[in-house]
Design a protein around this motif. Structure first.
Motif, PDB file in Angstrom:
ATOM      1  N   ALA A  59       0.681  -1.293   0.089  1.00 17.73           N
ATOM      2  CA  ALA A  59       0.036  -0.072   0.203  1.00 17.73           C
ATOM      3  C   ALA A  59       0.912   1.398  -0.121  1.00 17.73           C
ATOM      4  N   ASP A  60       0.673   2.205  -0.922  1.00 17.90           N
ATOM      5  CA  ASP A  60       1.232   3.428  -1.095  1.00 17.90           C
ATOM      6  C   ASP A  60       1.358   4.436   0.080  1.00 17.90           C
ATOM      7  N   ARG A  61      -0.114   4.285   0.827  1.00 10.53           N
ATOM      8  CA  ARG A  61      -0.272   5.415   1.818  1.00 10.53           C
ATOM      9  C   ARG A  61      -0.258   4.735   3.415  1.00 10.53           C
ATOM     10  N   LEU A  62       0.349   3.630   3.578  1.00  8.49           N
ATOM     11  CA  LEU A  62       0.260   2.801   4.697  1.00  8.49           C
ATOM     12  C   LEU A  62       1.947   2.721   4.875  1.00  8.49           C
ATOM     13  N   ARG A  63       2.052   2.741   6.224  1.00 10.03           N
ATOM     14  CA  ARG A  63       3.469   2.627   6.916  1.00 10.03           C
ATOM     15  C   ARG A  63       3.424   1.607   7.898  1.00 10.03           C
ATOM     16  N   VAL A  64       4.387   0.662   7.874  1.00  8.79           N
ATOM     17  CA  VAL A  64       4.629  -0.319   9.062  1.00  8.79           C
ATOM     18  C   VAL A  64       5.791   0.184  10.040  1.00  8.79           C
ATOM     19  N   CYS A  65       5.157   0.322  11.233  1.00  7.78           N
ATOM     20  CA  CYS A  65       5.912   0.988  12.234  1.00  7.78           C
ATOM     21  C   CYS A  65       6.440   0.018  13.235  1.00  7.78           C
ATOM     22  N   GLN A  66       7.773   0.220  13.661  1.00  7.87           N
ATOM     23  CA  GLN A  66       8.032  -0.551  15.141  1.00  7.87           C
ATOM     24  C   GLN A  66       8.181   0.523  16.140  1.00  7.87           C
ATOM     25  N   VAL A  67       7.173   0.129  17.043  1.00  5.77           N
ATOM     26  CA  VAL A  67       6.878   1.033  18.230  1.00  5.77           C
ATOM     27  C   VAL A  67       7.127   0.381  19.550  1.00  5.77           C
ATOM     28  N   ASP A  68       7.758   1.253  20.226  1.00  2.83           N
ATOM     29  CA  ASP A  68       8.008   0.988  21.770  1.00  2.83           C
ATOM     30  C   ASP A  68       6.547   1.204  22.597  1.00  2.83           C
ATOM     31  N   THR A  69       6.032   0.331  23.301  1.00  3.40           N
ATOM     32  CA  THR A  69       4.929   0.484  23.871  1.00  3.40           C
ATOM     33  C   THR A  69       5.150   0.028  25.392  1.00  3.40           C
ATOM     34  N   VAL A  70       4.154  -0.001  26.067  1.00  2.00           N
ATOM     35  CA  VAL A  70       4.093  -0.149  27.305  1.00  2.00           C
ATOM     36  C   VAL A  70       4.276  -1.927  27.511  1.00  2.00           C
ATOM     37  N   ASP A  71       3.625  -2.399  26.197  1.00  2.00           N
ATOM     38  CA  ASP A  71       3.709  -4.006  26.284  1.00  2.00           C
ATOM     39  C   ASP A  71       4.826  -4.377  25.513  1.00  2.00           C
ATOM     40  N   GLY A  72       5.842  -3.764  25.333  1.00  2.00           N
ATOM     41  CA  GLY A  72       7.016  -3.803  24.600  1.00  2.00           C
ATOM     42  C   GLY A  72       6.974  -3.527  22.985  1.00  2.00           C
ATOM     43  N   ARG A  73       7.912  -3.941  22.327  1.00  2.00           N
ATOM     44  CA  ARG A  73       7.991  -3.497  21.075  1.00  2.00           C
ATOM     45  C   ARG A  73       6.925  -4.247  20.164  1.00  2.00           C
ATOM     46  N   LYS A  74       5.821  -3.337  19.294  1.00  2.00           N
ATOM     47  CA  LYS A  74       4.876  -4.048  18.430  1.00  2.00           C
ATOM     48  C   LYS A  74       5.009  -3.319  17.101  1.00  2.00           C
ATOM     49  N   GLU A  75       4.819  -4.266  16.208  1.00  2.00           N
ATOM     50  CA  GLU A  75       4.777  -3.909  14.781  1.00  2.00           C
ATOM     51  C   GLU A  75       3.274  -3.279  14.559  1.00  2.00           C
ATOM     52  N   ILE A  76       2.956  -2.114  13.972  1.00  2.00           N
ATOM     53  CA  ILE A  76       1.782  -1.537  13.865  1.00  2.00           C
ATOM     54  C   ILE A  76       1.674  -0.866  12.668  1.00  2.00           C
ATOM     55  N   VAL A  77       0.648  -1.050  11.880  1.00  2.00           N
ATOM     56  CA  VAL A  77       0.371  -0.581  10.531  1.00  2.00           C
ATOM     57  C   VAL A  77      -0.531   0.874  10.835  1.00  2.00           C
ATOM     58  N   CYS A  78       0.019   2.013  10.084  1.00  6.37           N
ATOM     59  CA  CYS A  78      -0.394   3.125  10.274  1.00  6.37           C
ATOM     60  C   CYS A  78      -0.654   3.925   9.051  1.00  6.37           C
ATOM     61  N   GLY A  79      -1.530   4.838   8.837  1.00  5.00           N
ATOM     62  CA  GLY A  79      -1.985   5.280   7.864  1.00  5.00           C
ATOM     63  C   GLY A  79      -1.737   6.674   7.777  1.00  5.00           C
ATOM     64  N   ALA A  80      -1.419   7.417   8.886  1.00  3.47           N
ATOM     65  CA  ALA A  80      -1.155   8.879   9.191  1.00  3.47           C
ATOM     66  C   ALA A  80       0.107   9.350   8.390  1.00  3.47           C
ATOM     67  N   PRO A  81       0.085  10.721   7.669  1.00  2.39           N
ATOM     68  CA  PRO A  81       1.133  11.062   7.023  1.00  2.39           C
ATOM     69  C   PRO A  81       2.303  11.553   7.676  1.00  2.39           C
ATOM     70  N   ASN A  82       1.927  11.840   9.259  1.00  2.00           N
ATOM     71  CA  ASN A  82       2.990  12.192  10.161  1.00  2.00           C
ATOM     72  C   ASN A  82       3.509  11.089  10.858  1.00  2.00           C
ATOM     73  N   ALA A  83       3.488   9.587  10.570  1.00  2.00           N
ATOM     74  CA  ALA A  83       3.863   8.751  11.319  1.00  2.00           C
ATOM     75  C   ALA A  83       5.646   8.740  10.894  1.00  2.00           C
ATOM     76  N   ARG A  84       6.300   8.812  11.931  1.00  2.00           N
ATOM     77  CA  ARG A  84       8.013   8.907  11.547  1.00  2.00           C
ATOM     78  C   ARG A  84       8.668   8.430  12.584  1.00  2.00           C
ATOM     79  N   PRO A  85       9.861   8.070  12.676  1.00  2.00           N
ATOM     80  CA  PRO A  85      10.965   7.592  13.636  1.00  2.00           C
ATOM     81  C   PRO A  85      10.894   8.707  14.671  1.00  2.00           C
ATOM     82  N   GLY A  86      11.108   8.297  15.949  1.00  2.00           N
ATOM     83  CA  GLY A  86      11.340   9.240  17.173  1.00  2.00           C
ATOM     84  C   GLY A  86       9.935   9.973  17.281  1.00  2.00           C
ATOM     85  N   LEU A  87       9.045   9.737  16.896  1.00  2.00           N
ATOM     86  CA  LEU A  87       7.656  10.303  17.088  1.00  2.00           C
ATOM     87  C   LEU A  87       6.954   9.988  18.456  1.00  2.00           C
ATOM     88  N   THR A  88       6.644  10.620  19.384  1.00  2.00           N
ATOM     89  CA  THR A  88       6.124  10.306  20.552  1.00  2.00           C
ATOM     90  C   THR A  88       4.563  10.414  20.323  1.00  2.00           C
TER      91      THR A  88
END
Length: 824
Positions: A59-88
């Motif tokens: 998908a062109d408008r989706l990103r696969v993010c590796q996210v540090d969460t309270v449950d550990g690192r999770k792989e989450i698909v996100c469609g927001a244009p501002n999803a980027r590394p380092g974002l809280t």
């Protein structure tokens, strides 16, 4: 009234949670209606950090993010244009309910990649519906921080303010009561004055009627604009829309100190005099959104809500141009002509006190229910006049800059409440709460009351209680406290009604005859019996119109109401029947013509207590559906059977009743009605078909049948009635019947013959029924033949023919004595 926990803590030093604050408010008499706690709604949402964000393979408008969460690192698909590394941002786990979407997250592939949760936008959390993309939070927030804490959301408490407690319309007043209840320590509520740097060039005037006291000051060189975030957030939390800094400051103080203020753009004022006076308009008004043509000496105001309002002589008006131009309705709403905007440079702040009743009437006439009107109509603290102005000045100088003038004051505030001579021991005497005098005085002090030694003590009290008496002076914000009982109530609610001693009531032996009178027991029995017979109980007014009352023998002048609730309910009812008949008519007009109704209630024949009687009335309006089988409809005999069954149920002497035809009241059909009586002066009931003329007057289609019993006329049983019926003892012997035909006068009631036959031998005769009535050839003119079936039930042995003949002879003799002659 709404407020947040952090706002409360500006005035109250406490560690109490929202739940504890709500509990304390309830015990102190503040009726909490609702608590909105975003922490509970967003409990599953926490802060997370995006470590990596790569393009989705499918998908062109989706990103696969590796996210540090309270449950550990999770792989989450996100469609927001501002999803980027380092974002809280904010993370929602699988199973969380997303309020902005109304869905519960489930684990499922997104274009072939499993998404183990969701990264949320403000609108999805119902926290900021104007944002685009996922939330961007400060980087210093730790992973796992609750989302409500990260977003600065907090609980909002909404409670009902009673009219006698206008001080609760400010958060400071709530904090004062909670501090007295022990929830925390009240912070210093005093307001340091702001010295003026120049004389105020604007003069204020009052006439005393429109506004007793008016104060104000000019602040020059302000820079108005959007409010700072803390001020805007505080107002938005309680449902107010931020406008600009000057206006928001006045709204803040209105909710913080229960002190309404108003800000005028000084550049828009005409002249240098602001006057508070009564209106010059007509007494009649035009609704606010329908301007009327301005006639000579008429006044109108275009208010801040954009509507035009007519001004009457009873309204308080704020005017400039030497008192000629209205610029506001005092205590209600300001005018559009002098409102503050972002271009305002010089502002004049108003702090006044307006008479509550006049303010309430102005709001009622104009339809305006502003925050200021709501507070002034309930009495604003006269002691906050200048302090409220000083607080507003301090905030304006802090947020908008500028220089303040000296304060100008015109008029005089109403006198403060006077002292109340009080004995702390009166708390226990009146409420039963055993509270130490020291604690009583401490509570009153914490609530803002001033204590002083007694001065003018009556001689009788001084001799016995001088040492315990104290003068308690209510503060200016507690004008509802006017006597000793009010002080006891204040102490009791703060000390807690839960401290009342639990003393069981002494046992009272149950009366031997039961707790209900005979009449009450009969009324209860009647309700159950009529319901079991298929009638629906109606509860109608105890009054009707005089015209209808006259149809039923009432309508006397002494039974007319001085202040009826409606023009057609102006007279006490003489019977239950008219209201039941009208109810049947209403049912018929709604498509339910077949009704059977009853009511037990009072009727009135005069204005003395003994003129009130209790009756049981029922009506039957048979409207059987059309059909080929011609099913028989109910008639007057159906009503009579129900009446007789009811009389027997309530213990009336049915066997002794006489049926008197032709003597019923005028509202009954003369040929289809009768009375049941024990004698001419002991009438128990009337029954039959209602008169067609009465039904026409009530606009109800006939026929309608009914009855009415006067409970007071039913003699009480000689022995105590028992609730259980006697044991059923069927006879083992077969019954037999004998038929008799008697010739009697045409006017003779067949019931008299039946009663006579049944009384010939009560032990053997089980029933007597009329099965034929004949008039014609073979029967003398003016007479009729009544055929009776007598059921004979042997009890101990089979009857011999001679015994049957002897019984028949006794039956014939009894009937002949009652006016019948055996037909040959």
């Amino acid at each position: 009234m709404k407020f947040t926990l952090s706002w409360l803590k500006d005035h109250l030093d406490t560690e109490a949670s929202a739940t504890q604050v709500v509990a304390a408010m309830t015990m102190a008499g503040l009726e909490v209606e609702h608590v909105t706690d975003p922490a509970s709604k967003l409990a599953a949402f926490t802060v997370a950090k995006i470590v990596e964000a790569v393009q989705h393979p499918n998908a062109d408008r989706l990103r696969v993010c590796q996210v540090d969460t309270v449950d550990g690192r999770k792989e989450i698909v996100c469609g927001a244009p501002n999803a980027r590394p380092g974002l809280t941002t904010v993370y929602a786990p699988i199973g969380a309910y997303v309020p902005g979407l109304g869905v519960t997250l489930v684990e499922k592939p997104v274009r072939g990649v499993i998404s183990n949760g969701m990264l949320c936008s403000g609108s999805e959390l119902e926290a900021d519906d104007g944002s685009e993309g996922i939330l961007e939070l400060p980087d210093d927030l730790a992973v796992g921080t609750p989302a409500s804490q990260a977003l600065g959301l907090e609980a909002v408490i909404d409670f009902e303010v009673t009219p006698n407690r206008p001080d609760w319309l400010g958060v400071a007043g709530i904090a004062r009561d909670l501090a007295a209840a022990g929830v925390g320590t009240l912070k210093d509520l005093s307001i340091a004055p702001v010295p003026g740097t120049f004389p105020c060039p604007i003069t204020v005037k009052v006439d005393g009627d429109a506004c007793p006291v008016f104060s104000g000051r000019l602040i020059r060189g302000v820079k108005n604009g959007p409010s700072p975030k803390w001020l805007a957030d505080r107002l938005k939390a309680i449902g107010l829309r931020p406008i600009n800094t000057l206006v928001d400051i006045t709204n803040l103080i209105s909710y913080d100190r229960a002190r309404p203020l108003h800000a005028y753009d000084a550049a828009k004022l005409v002249g240098t005099v602001i006057e508070a006076r009564l209106g010059h308009g007509k007494a009649e008004v035009t609704p606010g959104d329908q301007p009327s043509p301005a006639e000579h000496h008429d006044e109108q105001l275009i208010a801040l809500d954009g509507k035009t309002y007519d001004i009457t002589p009873e309204m308080s008006v704020i005017a400039d141009a030497d008192g000629n131009r209205p610029i506001g309705l005092g205590g209600v709403m300001g005018g559009e002509s002098t409102g503050c905007s972002d271009d305002t440079v010089d502002v004049f702040l108003e702090s006044a006190w307006f008479e509550p009743i006049r303010t309430a009437q102005t709001g009622r006439v104009t339809g305006i229910n502003s925050d200021a009107q709501y507070r002034f109509a309930r009495t604003v603290d006269t002691g906050s006049l200048v302090p409220g102005l000083e607080l507003a000045t301090r905030l304006v100088l802090e947020l908008c800059g500028g220089k303040a003038s000296e304060i100008v004051v015109a008029g005089e505030a109403p006198a403060a409440p006077g002292p109340i001579l009080f004995d702390p021991a009166y708390v226990e005497a009146l409420s039963g709460l055993a509270i130490a005098p020291e604690r009583t005085l401490e509570i009153l002090t914490d609530l803002g009351f001033t204590l002083s030694p007694p001065t003018d003590v009556p001689t009788t009290e001084f001799a016995t209680r001088a040492e315990s008496l104290v003068c308690v002076t209510p503060p200016t914000f507690r004008r509802d406290v006017q006597g000793k009982a009010d002080l006891v109530e204040e102490v009791a609610r703060i000390a807690g009604y839960g401290e009342l001693p639990s003393t069981p009531l002494p046992e009272v032996p149950r009366p031997v005859g039961g707790v209900l009178t005979v009449k009450q027991a009969r009324a209860r029995t009647a309700r159950r019996a009529m319901a079991a017979a298929g009638y629906a109980e109606a509860l109608t007014f105890s009054f009707t119109s005089q015209a209808i009352a006259e149809l039923f023998g009432g309508g006397a002048p002494d039974l007319l109401l001085a202040n009826p609730i409606a023009s057609d309910l102006d007279c006490m009812r003489p019977s239950l029947l008219p209201n039941l008949i009208e109810a049947a008519g209403r049912n018929a007009r709604q498509g339910f013509p077949d009704v059977a109704l009853f009511e037990v209630g009072p009727v009135f024949f005069g204005d003395r207590p003994q003129d009130q009687k209790t009756t049981i009335a029922a009506i039957l309006a048979p409207r059987a559906p059309r059909g080929w089988d011609k099913a028989p409809a109910e008639d007057v005999f159906t009503v009579k059977a129900d009446l007789m069954a009811l009389l027997e149920e309530i213990g009336a002497p049915v066997a002794s009743l006489q049926t008197a035809q032709g003597s019923a009241s005028s509202w009954w059909h003369p040929g289809r009605s009768a009375r049941l009586q024990l004698g001419p002066k002991a009438v128990l009931a009337e029954f039959g078909e209602l008169h067609p003329a009465v039904l026409k007057a009530l606009d109800v289609a006939g026929p309608v049948y009914g009855f009415e019993i006067t409970l007071e006329a039913v003699p009480e049983p000689k022995k105590k009635a028992v609730k259980t019926k006697p044991a059923f003892t069927p006879s083992p012997l077969m019954p037999l019947t004998r038929d008799f035909a008697f010739v009697a006068d045409k006017a003779k009631a067949a019931g008299d013959l039946v009663k006579a036959a049944a009384g010939a031998d009560k032990a053997l005769i089980a029933a007597v029924r009329v099965f034929d009535v004949y008039e014609g050839p073979g029967v003398p003119d003016g007479s009729k033949s009544v055929a009776l079936e007598v059921v004979i039930q042997p009890r101990e042995k089979t009857l011999a023919e001679a015994e049957i003949e002897a019984l028949s002879a006794r039956i014939i003799a009894a009937v002949e004595k009652a006016g019948g002659k055996l037909r040959s």
